[in-house]
Motif scaffolding. Structure first.
Motif, short mmCIF file in Angstrom:
data_model
loop_
_atom_site.label_atom_id
_atom_site.label_comp_id
_atom_site.label_asym_id
_atom_site.label_seq_id
_atom_site.Cartn_x
_atom_site.Cartn_y
_atom_site.Cartn_z
N ILE A 47 102.45 53.06 106.95
CA ILE A 47 101.58 52.72 107.95
C ILE A 47 101.44 51.03 107.90
O ILE A 47 100.97 50.44 108.70
CB ILE A 47 99.98 52.99 107.24
CG1 ILE A 47 98.88 52.64 108.23
CG2 ILE A 47 99.55 52.35 106.00
CD1 ILE A 47 97.65 53.32 107.94
N PHE A 48 102.04 50.41 106.91
CA PHE A 48 102.10 49.01 106.74
C PHE A 48 103.52 48.40 107.38
O PHE A 48 103.62 47.13 107.51
CB PHE A 48 101.98 48.46 105.41
CG PHE A 48 103.01 49.12 104.44
CD1 PHE A 48 104.43 49.24 104.48
CD2 PHE A 48 102.21 50.18 103.61
CE1 PHE A 48 105.18 50.10 103.47
CE2 PHE A 48 102.95 50.85 102.79
CZ PHE A 48 104.53 50.93 102.76
N SER A 49 104.16 49.22 107.98
CA SER A 49 105.42 48.71 108.82
C SER A 49 105.13 48.66 110.39
O SER A 49 105.28 49.47 111.03
CB SER A 49 106.71 49.72 108.54
OG SER A 49 107.28 49.30 107.41
N THR A 50 104.63 47.36 110.31
CA THR A 50 104.16 47.27 112.05
C THR A 50 104.75 45.94 112.41
O THR A 50 105.12 45.11 111.83
CB THR A 50 102.64 47.37 111.93
OG1 THR A 50 102.02 46.32 111.26
CG2 THR A 50 102.04 48.72 111.88
N CYS A 92 99.37 42.36 114.97
CA CYS A 92 100.28 43.61 114.74
C CYS A 92 100.21 44.31 113.30
O CYS A 92 100.76 45.07 113.16
CB CYS A 92 101.80 43.26 115.21
SG CYS A 92 102.27 42.01 113.83
N GLY A 93 99.28 43.67 112.59
CA GLY A 93 99.23 44.36 111.31
C GLY A 93 97.91 43.88 110.57
O GLY A 93 97.09 43.18 111.09
N ASN A 94 97.45 44.26 109.18
CA ASN A 94 96.17 43.59 108.82
C ASN A 94 96.32 42.26 108.68
O ASN A 94 97.41 41.54 108.63
CB ASN A 94 96.48 44.00 107.29
CG ASN A 94 95.91 45.54 106.96
OD1 ASN A 94 96.00 46.09 105.77
ND2 ASN A 94 95.88 46.29 108.07
N GLU A 95 95.22 41.54 109.28
CA GLU A 95 95.15 40.09 108.97
C GLU A 95 95.30 39.65 107.72
O GLU A 95 95.74 38.27 107.68
CB GLU A 95 94.02 39.63 109.78
CG GLU A 95 93.84 38.18 110.28
CD GLU A 95 93.41 37.39 109.12
OE1 GLU A 95 94.01 36.10 109.18
OE2 GLU A 95 92.68 37.42 108.37
N GLY A 151 103.98 42.73 110.54
CA GLY A 151 102.67 43.16 110.14
C GLY A 151 102.43 43.27 108.71
O GLY A 151 101.29 43.44 108.41
N ASN A 152 103.63 42.83 108.12
CA ASN A 152 103.25 42.70 106.47
C ASN A 152 104.02 41.38 106.07
O ASN A 152 104.94 40.78 106.73
CB ASN A 152 103.91 43.77 105.87
CG ASN A 152 103.38 44.27 104.54
OD1 ASN A 152 102.33 43.90 104.12
ND2 ASN A 152 103.81 45.21 103.73
#
Length: 730
Positions: free
Chosen positions: A580-583, A632-635, A592-593
């Motif tokens: 889920i964190f590979s964005t 594109c990922g968690n801010e 994204g990470n």
């Protein structure tokens, strides 16, 4: 490394008070607080002031990964407005003190399988608006208009009711989402227009205390306290799910206001916060004051470009200042990380330190735009050390969550020290050393073997830990050298080279080893295994941030360049099972990470810096926008935003603690940084466009820049950095 000497040039640079700069345009108009509420951003749209204790925002009332911050753009329900939220994380916590207005028009229950009746309302984005420090929505199921604003420690609600004899306002302390769960709640009726109490809860942060005082602009008519409690009488109720409900008769368009002051320490602390910050009922004045605070904060950088560019820039800049968040009351009291009452003497105690993320770019950016607040942050970090014996790893709500890896408060402290920010250097060093010598998170094994050995138990993250510990060790070594601690300098300098112990010259990757020094087999570079933290071998390939030259020379410059090329061109296969964190994937680069955020700027260490310029601009253009799914990922508490702010101006801190900013490809035509010492630093990109991504030449104060970086000292001296851009490489 040739940059090492640069580290020490800035030590005499003293921070000054931020100057007030007049603005010719309203910058808050460019902020879209809904950016990040869709997709993986995990932000919230509600009312908050810079670094505020209160994050007053709507909750959809539904749990899950997409609603980590309480609100998800595709949803159509609102279950209330809670006063605390996390910005852009993967942690489902907070949501304290849910307040909700309702009436007789709509009585559906969003949680029909639960004992307690919890109402909700439908809403639409067409009848919703927000700006920094303000939120407004029409609750369509009841016809009630809700508006929110806030001071540092007090949230303010304004509800405009239709005519109804059953208009209600509910305070639900049992409301919980995701990881959050109440453990003890109390509500006390103080008089006919005010209540007080506490919500104690557990979640990601184990021990959370939110004391409150709430005042209503209209006297209560009828009151109901929840019967699901351990103790109840006419004026007080307590238990895990204490709930207060008051009923009013309202005329068409009647407004009822509610003020809710918070404290981590006590009800009396909340009361003092209320008296100090909001002793009136003028909602519009509070909203205007919040907007002014945001204007002052955002005005530290003024940019030129298209309206779209300004919207993306100032929205990202806005998100930078949502954390850390205030923990101490107006008199300095707060709940310490040792769960004992404390007093912050002469500083504001902050918490919510997402350091695995924010040490990379957010904290270096704070040292430029708000060094006075950095002083508060450093003292807060050291207060955490006083309370626990170690620096924070990922702290919030007066707790240590121990989430993620490394001891990255160290680079934050060391960076601030070498930039001349005031601190007790001996105490700060002692705290850094204590974290570097502790035995948690396999640190004892790291010291014994020079790396963290692979283990099949849980999330071992052995490779990632080794690399991140080595970086923090380098920071401690530089700190020790400056303070004349030669023995420690030698010790931590040796440990700073531990990244070499996991380097495999055959594959050129960092790989896991067992306790006998054997590489773990089989090895597939793109696989996500438990030896890399939220990553694979590609994401951690360039993690020796403190010695990029040494890493490059170890594998040879040609191979270093080839691997950089491959990182951006070796795309996952269609059937790869990405976590889920590979964005934000560009090849194996995952924007994204956080672990590879510095990688595009590493082309400055090759003979082909133009490739980095191309990729930096590609990331700016494709991984950010002004839409709700604009991340594109968690801010991640400001880190994703800090990357954009730096990159759009044309430089980035590859090593966050050495005061050096490597050049990229500025997307903005102009950016003017109003420095706290009264000077300005202007960055211009001449002949700039979406096609002209390549840098032809750079001048600093009229002289050709011979290096591919600038230093913090050069920036703080003020002046003008001019890029000349082209559509073809130099």
């Amino acid at each position: 490394m040739k940059q090492l000497s640069i580290l020490f040039l800035a030590i005499a640079l003293l921070a000054c008070t931020k100057k007030e700069t007049p603005n010719t345009e309203n910058l808050t108009q460019y902020v879209n607080t809904f950016v990040g509420t869709d997709g993986p951003g995990n932000t919230y749209p509600g009312a908050v002031v810079p670094f505020g204790m209160v994050q007053l925002s709507p909750d959809n009332g539904i749990g899950g990964w997409d609603r980590i911050a309480g609100y998800f753009w595709p949803d159509s329900t609102i279950a209330g407005f809670s006063h605390t939220h996390l910005s852009g994380t993967g942690a489902g916590d907070m949501y304290d003190l849910l307040l909700f207005p309702t009436n007789s028009r709509f009585t559906d229950d969003l949680w029909p399988n639960q004992k307690a009746y919890r109402p909700y309302s439908k809403f639409s984005h067409e009848k919703e608006e927000a700006s920094p420090g303000y939120y407004k929505v029409l609750l369509e199921s009841s016809g009630i208009e809700a508006e929110l604003t806030t001071t540092d420690r007090v949230g303010m609600h304004r509800y405009t009711f239709p005519e109804d004899v059953q208009s209600k306002i509910i305070l639900d302390l049992g409301y919980a989402l995701n990881w959050d769960a109440p453990t003890e709640t109390t509500i006390k009726i103080e008089n006919d227009h005010s209540i007080s109490g506490v919500r104690k809860s557990t979640g990601w942060a184990n021990v959370q205390h939110v004391f409150f005082v709430a005042e209503f602009s209209k006297p209560f008519e009828n009151i109901a306290l929840t019967p699901e409690s351990d103790m109840q009488n006419d004026t007080e109720v307590s238990g895990k799910n204490a709930r207060f409900e008051t009923t009013f008769s309202t005329t068409e368009g009647e407004q009822i206001l509610v003020k809710v002051a918070l404290s981590s320490a006590s009800v009396e602390g909340a009361r003092r916060n209320m008296q100090a910050e909001l002793n009136h009922w003028d909602f519009d004045a509070v909203r205007a004051a919040a907007d002014k605070k945001w204007e002052e904060q955002l005005s530290s950088i003024r940019v030129e470009g298209s309206d779209y560019q300004k919207e993306v820039f100032y929205t990202n800049f806005y998100h930078l200042f949502l954390t850390p968040s205030l923990l101490s009351d107006v008199d300095g009291t707060y709940k310490g990380a040792d769960q004992k009452p404390k007093v912050a003497d002469g500083f504001k105690r902050y918490d919510t330190f997402s350091l695995w993320d924010t040490y990379r770019a957010a904290h270096p950016l704070y040292t430029i735009v708000c060094p006075d607040e950095v002083e508060n942050m450093i003292q807060s970090i050291l207060a955490h050390y006083d309370e626990t014996g170690l620096l924070p790893v990922w702290s919030m709500a007066g707790n240590e969550t121990n989430m993620m890896i490394g001891y990255h408060a160290v680079p934050v402290i060391v960076d601030a020290y070498f930039k001349g920010l005031p601190m007790n250097a001996e105490k700060a060093y002692a705290a850094c050393r204590a974290s570097g010598m502790n035995d948690s998170e396999e640190m004892e094994l790291y010291r014994k073997y020079g790396y963290v050995p692979f283990s099949e138990k849980g999330e071992n993250w052995s490779v990632s830990k080794t690399l991140e510990y080595a970086y923090d060790d380098w920071c401690i070594a530089q700190f020790a050298k400056t303070l004349g601690k030669e023995q420690d300098y030698a010790l931590f300098s040796k440990r700073a080279d531990n990244w070499k112990n996991l380097y495999d010259e055959k594959t050129n990757f960092f790989r896991a080893k067992d306790i006998d020094g054997n590489f773990l087999e089989p090895f597939v570079s793109k696989e996500y295994t438990n030896v890399y933290c939220e990553s694979n071998a590609w994401h951690y390939l360039f993690a020796a941030q403190h010695n990029i030259e040494g890493f490059r020379d170890l594998m040879r410059k040609e191979r270093f360049t080839e691997l950089l090329d491959s990182m951006f061109t070796y795309y996952p296969a269609a059937d790869d099972d990405l976590p889920i964190f590979s964005t934000g994937m560009i090849g194996q680069y995952a924007h994204g990470n956080e672990p590879s955020h510095h990688v595009p700027f590493l082309y400055n260490f090759t003979d082909q810096p133009e490739k980095g310029q191309k990729y930096v601009r590609e990331i700016i253009e494709t991984q950010y926008s002004n839409k709700p799914d604009g991340y594109c990922g968690n801010e991640d508490c400001g880190q994703m935003s800090a990357w954009y702010v730096f990159a759009s101006m044309g430089f980035y801190p590859v090593n966050p603690a050495n005061g050096v900013y490597y050049l990229g490809s500025p997307s903005l035509d102009e950016a003017i940084i109003d420095l706290p010492n009264g000077k300005t630093f202007t960055i211009k990109a001449e002949n700039n466009s979406k096609e002209n991504v390549y840098v032809q030449s750079v001048t600093l104060n009229g002289k050709a820049l011979t290096e591919n970086f600038i230093t913090h000292q050069q920036l703080m001296e003020g002046g003008e950095l001019i890029f000349t851009m082209s559509n073809s490489p130099k």
